[in-house]
Design an enzyme around this catalytic site. Structure first.
Site, mmCIF file in Angstrom:
data_model
loop_
_atom_site.group_PDB
_atom_site.id
_atom_site.type_symbol
_atom_site.label_atom_id
_atom_site.label_comp_id
_atom_site.label_asym_id
_atom_site.label_seq_id
_atom_site.Cartn_x
_atom_site.Cartn_y
_atom_site.Cartn_z
ATOM 1 N N ASN A 1 8.296 -9.510 -1.433
ATOM 2 C CA ASN A 1 7.937 -10.943 -1.579
ATOM 3 C C ASN A 1 6.486 -11.439 -1.908
ATOM 4 O O ASN A 1 6.126 -12.461 -2.104
ATOM 5 C CB ASN A 1 8.320 -11.897 -0.381
ATOM 6 C CG ASN A 1 7.417 -11.643 0.757
ATOM 7 O OD1 ASN A 1 6.585 -10.709 0.703
ATOM 8 N ND2 ASN A 1 7.704 -12.236 1.901
ATOM 9 N N TYR B 1 4.558 -6.002 17.547
ATOM 10 C CA TYR B 1 4.682 -4.950 16.375
ATOM 11 C C TYR B 1 5.488 -3.950 16.827
ATOM 12 O O TYR B 1 6.635 -3.393 16.258
ATOM 13 C CB TYR B 1 3.463 -4.855 15.768
ATOM 14 C CG TYR B 1 3.364 -3.928 14.824
ATOM 15 C CD1 TYR B 1 4.168 -4.334 13.332
ATOM 16 C CD2 TYR B 1 2.969 -2.582 14.856
ATOM 17 C CE1 TYR B 1 3.811 -3.279 12.308
ATOM 18 C CE2 TYR B 1 3.070 -1.469 13.996
ATOM 19 C CZ TYR B 1 3.557 -1.907 12.678
ATOM 20 O OH TYR B 1 3.427 -0.929 11.680
ATOM 21 N N GLY C 1 1.621 -7.447 -0.898
ATOM 22 C CA GLY C 1 1.563 -6.698 -1.871
ATOM 23 C C GLY C 1 1.244 -7.284 -3.080
ATOM 24 O O GLY C 1 0.858 -8.555 -3.250
ATOM 25 N N GLY D 1 -3.895 -5.793 22.262
ATOM 26 C CA GLY D 1 -2.757 -5.155 21.555
ATOM 27 C C GLY D 1 -3.041 -3.859 20.969
ATOM 28 O O GLY D 1 -2.078 -2.985 20.671
ATOM 29 N N VAL E 1 -8.473 0.184 8.828
ATOM 30 C CA VAL E 1 -10.019 0.441 9.080
ATOM 31 C C VAL E 1 -10.734 1.258 8.015
ATOM 32 O O VAL E 1 -11.869 0.902 7.576
ATOM 33 C CB VAL E 1 -10.395 0.980 10.277
ATOM 34 C CG1 VAL E 1 -9.842 2.391 10.621
ATOM 35 C CG2 VAL E 1 -11.793 0.803 10.909
ATOM 36 N N PHE F 1 0.938 -1.347 0.031
ATOM 37 C CA PHE F 1 -0.062 0.024 -0.025
ATOM 38 C C PHE F 1 0.980 1.264 -0.166
ATOM 39 O O PHE F 1 0.733 2.055 -0.786
ATOM 40 C CB PHE F 1 -0.864 -0.061 1.290
ATOM 41 C CG PHE F 1 -1.566 1.368 1.555
ATOM 42 C CD1 PHE F 1 -2.250 1.814 0.648
ATOM 43 C CD2 PHE F 1 -1.692 1.676 3.054
ATOM 44 C CE1 PHE F 1 -2.877 3.152 1.250
ATOM 45 C CE2 PHE F 1 -1.974 2.488 3.485
ATOM 46 C CZ PHE F 1 -2.914 3.457 2.509
ATOM 47 N N ALA G 1 7.335 -5.138 5.788
ATOM 48 C CA ALA G 1 7.078 -5.571 7.127
ATOM 49 C C ALA G 1 5.728 -6.404 7.033
ATOM 50 O O ALA G 1 5.167 -6.496 6.324
ATOM 51 C CB ALA G 1 6.754 -4.128 8.068
ATOM 52 N N GLN G 2 6.060 -7.142 8.392
ATOM 53 C CA GLN G 2 4.641 -7.940 8.712
ATOM 54 C C GLN G 2 4.056 -6.522 9.303
ATOM 55 O O GLN G 2 4.274 -5.915 10.305
ATOM 56 C CB GLN G 2 4.929 -8.781 9.705
ATOM 57 C CG GLN G 2 3.911 -9.584 10.344
ATOM 58 C CD GLN G 2 2.946 -8.755 11.403
ATOM 59 O OE1 GLN G 2 1.925 -8.832 10.694
ATOM 60 N NE2 GLN G 2 3.286 -8.045 12.192
HETATM 61 P P1 NAD Z 1 1.632 -3.735 3.280
HETATM 62 O O1 NAD Z 1 1.271 -4.866 3.780
HETATM 63 O O2 NAD Z 1 0.570 -3.104 2.518
HETATM 64 O O3 NAD Z 1 3.015 -3.464 2.483
HETATM 65 C C1 NAD Z 1 4.061 -3.988 3.237
HETATM 66 C C2 NAD Z 1 4.545 -4.733 2.006
HETATM 67 O O4 NAD Z 1 5.921 -5.469 2.510
HETATM 68 C C3 NAD Z 1 3.826 -5.857 1.094
HETATM 69 O O5 NAD Z 1 3.920 -5.572 -0.136
HETATM 70 C C4 NAD Z 1 4.404 -7.305 1.438
HETATM 71 O O6 NAD Z 1 4.236 -8.047 0.543
HETATM 72 C C5 NAD Z 1 5.918 -6.968 1.783
HETATM 73 N N1 NAD Z 1 6.456 -7.753 2.668
HETATM 74 C C6 NAD Z 1 5.865 -8.205 3.849
HETATM 75 N N2 NAD Z 1 6.972 -9.072 4.343
HETATM 76 C C7 NAD Z 1 7.993 -9.115 3.360
HETATM 77 C C8 NAD Z 1 9.238 -9.947 3.445
HETATM 78 N N3 NAD Z 1 9.460 -10.837 4.346
HETATM 79 N N4 NAD Z 1 10.011 -9.657 2.525
HETATM 80 C C9 NAD Z 1 9.621 -8.983 1.569
HETATM 81 N N5 NAD Z 1 8.653 -8.150 1.547
HETATM 82 C C10 NAD Z 1 7.662 -8.171 2.461
HETATM 83 O O7 NAD Z 1 1.615 -2.546 4.509
HETATM 84 P P2 NAD Z 1 1.585 -1.025 4.535
HETATM 85 O O8 NAD Z 1 0.524 -0.335 5.203
HETATM 86 O O9 NAD Z 1 1.966 -0.398 3.229
HETATM 87 O O10 NAD Z 1 2.863 -0.598 5.377
HETATM 88 C C11 NAD Z 1 4.019 -0.366 4.922
HETATM 89 C C12 NAD Z 1 4.996 0.004 6.109
HETATM 90 O O11 NAD Z 1 4.569 1.094 7.008
HETATM 91 C C13 NAD Z 1 5.300 -1.017 7.123
HETATM 92 O O12 NAD Z 1 6.556 -0.956 7.555
HETATM 93 C C14 NAD Z 1 4.357 -0.780 8.185
HETATM 94 O O13 NAD Z 1 4.816 -1.518 9.288
HETATM 95 C C15 NAD Z 1 4.554 0.745 8.215
HETATM 96 N N6 NAD Z 1 3.517 1.629 8.736
HETATM 97 C C16 NAD Z 1 1.991 1.198 8.094
HETATM 98 C C17 NAD Z 1 1.077 2.061 8.880
HETATM 99 C C18 NAD Z 1 -0.392 1.974 8.193
HETATM 100 O O14 NAD Z 1 -1.255 2.675 8.793
HETATM 101 N N7 NAD Z 1 -0.623 1.337 7.138
HETATM 102 C C19 NAD Z 1 1.230 2.705 9.936
HETATM 103 C C20 NAD Z 1 2.556 2.795 10.645
HETATM 104 C C21 NAD Z 1 3.597 1.983 9.867
#
Ligand code: NAD
Length: 316
Positions: free
Chosen positions: A32, A143, A36, A275, A186, A11, A75-76
């Protein structure tokens, strides 16, 4: 500049990729595809499908593609998953991040930008207050612990190995391309359900039936812009809150969505989730730039979700 984005099929990462390409940079994405999607990666970007835990492959990509800067988004990203499986969370979010840091150091990357969490790292923010950078982190989930650990590793990497970094603590990010079928996000979950004419669930903050948790909702394009500024300029401090400073309860969010969608929705109330932070509002870092209003951001997000539904319905 040559910019490598981990998690760039996700995202937020895919918006960072769009902004970087739009500003004329060369972009590579490492993902991976566990969460995504391949179609989120812009056509002009080089794509490496691999896992950040595969150390040798990550080292090789950095050695061969030679990025100038890194935006580490992979990230997870779910608090609930981390509560159920803290080892998986640590493996991806700590060990995986260390691999990327190590590869960046070996390839003499100029700067490492890290997607941290302002939404989870400060713990509960008392009523009437906003968490600023002087606040002591108080992780309430594995997390948040893993994100804090990586922040500390980055500070160490600078003093031990001279790896420059920027830490971006995002509030609750929403916008186009957010996955509505995960456990986080959400706005995406609610929009998807509301457009399908289904009810939404409000998890209570403290007791069932209250207005739900308080969150600081920040639009994804503001987050992508902050990433670009952190990667390419000097305006961003080493650690920044990427937020709006405005608190919204889950029920208030539902009401705003009803206005945008011009339809009422059935609300089901449920107990608090393990959590989850009850109240999270951050003091935004000023150099991160102005933020999109919630109503404007929700209108854009709704437009995207509507279009997505139309495209899905004409597919065979
Ligand atoms: P998302 O799940 O859409 O994106 C994470 C991406 O990382 C995905 O494309 C996934 O395929 C990839 N990924 C996961 N594990 C992997 C691995 N082991 N190796 C390679 N790729 C891997 O999540 P997002 O909301 O876009 O979050 C992006 C970053 O922002 C993350 O680090 C998340 O913790 C952080 N973050 C997000 C929010 C939020 O509100 N969405 C808030 C704070 C922090």
């Amino acid at each position: 500049m040559r910019i490598l984005i981990t998690g760039g099929a996700g995202f937020i990462g895919s918006h960072v990729a769009d902004f970087a390409l739009g500003a004329g940079h060369e972009v590579a994405v490492v993902d991976n595809l566990s969460a995504g999607k391949r179609e989120n990666v812009p056509g002009q970007a080089t794509f490496f499908q691999t896992d950040v835990r595969r150390r040798d492959e990550i080292m090789k990509i950095f050695r061969e593609w030679r990025p100038d800067v890194v935006s580490h988004q992979a990230a997870q990203a779910s608090v609930s998953v981390s509560v159920r499986d803290p080892l998986l969370d640590a493996d991806i979010n700590i060990v995986g991040s260390l691999n990327v840091m190590d590869a960046a150091r070996a390839a003499k990357v100029r700067r490492f930008v890290f997607a941290s969490t302002g939404g989870a790292i400060y713990g509960d923010v008392p009523e009437g207050r906003r968490a600023d950078l002087s606040w002591r982190p108080d992780p309430l989930s594995p997390y948040a612990c893993s994100k804090l650990a990586v922040e500390r590793y980055l500070i160490l990497h600078r003093s031990l190995y001279d790896l420059d970094y920027r830490i971006l603590r995002y509030a609750n990010v929403y916008g186009p391309r957010q996955d509505p079928y995960g456990e986080a996000g959400v706005v995406a979950i609610f929009l998807d359900r509301m457009l399908a004419g289904r009810c939404v669930q409000v998890n209570a903050m403290a007791r069932e039936g209250d207005d739900g948790c308080v969150r600081d909702y920040v639009y994804v394009e503001d987050v992508a812009r902050a990433n670009l500024a952190a990667m390419t300029g000097d305006s961003m401090p080493p650690t920044a809150n990427i937020a709006t400073g405005i608190g919204t309860t889950t029920l208030q969010l539902v009401r705003q969505l009803e206005v945008a969608i011009e339809r009422k929705v059935e609300v089901r109330h449920a107990p608090p989730r393990a959590g989850d932070v009850a109240r999270s509002v951050l003091a935004p870092t000023e150099s991160a730039g102005p933020s999109t209003t919630l109503s404007a951001g929700l209108a854009e997000t709704l437009r995207w979700f509507r279009k997505r539904r139309e495209t899905a319905s004409i597919r065979p």
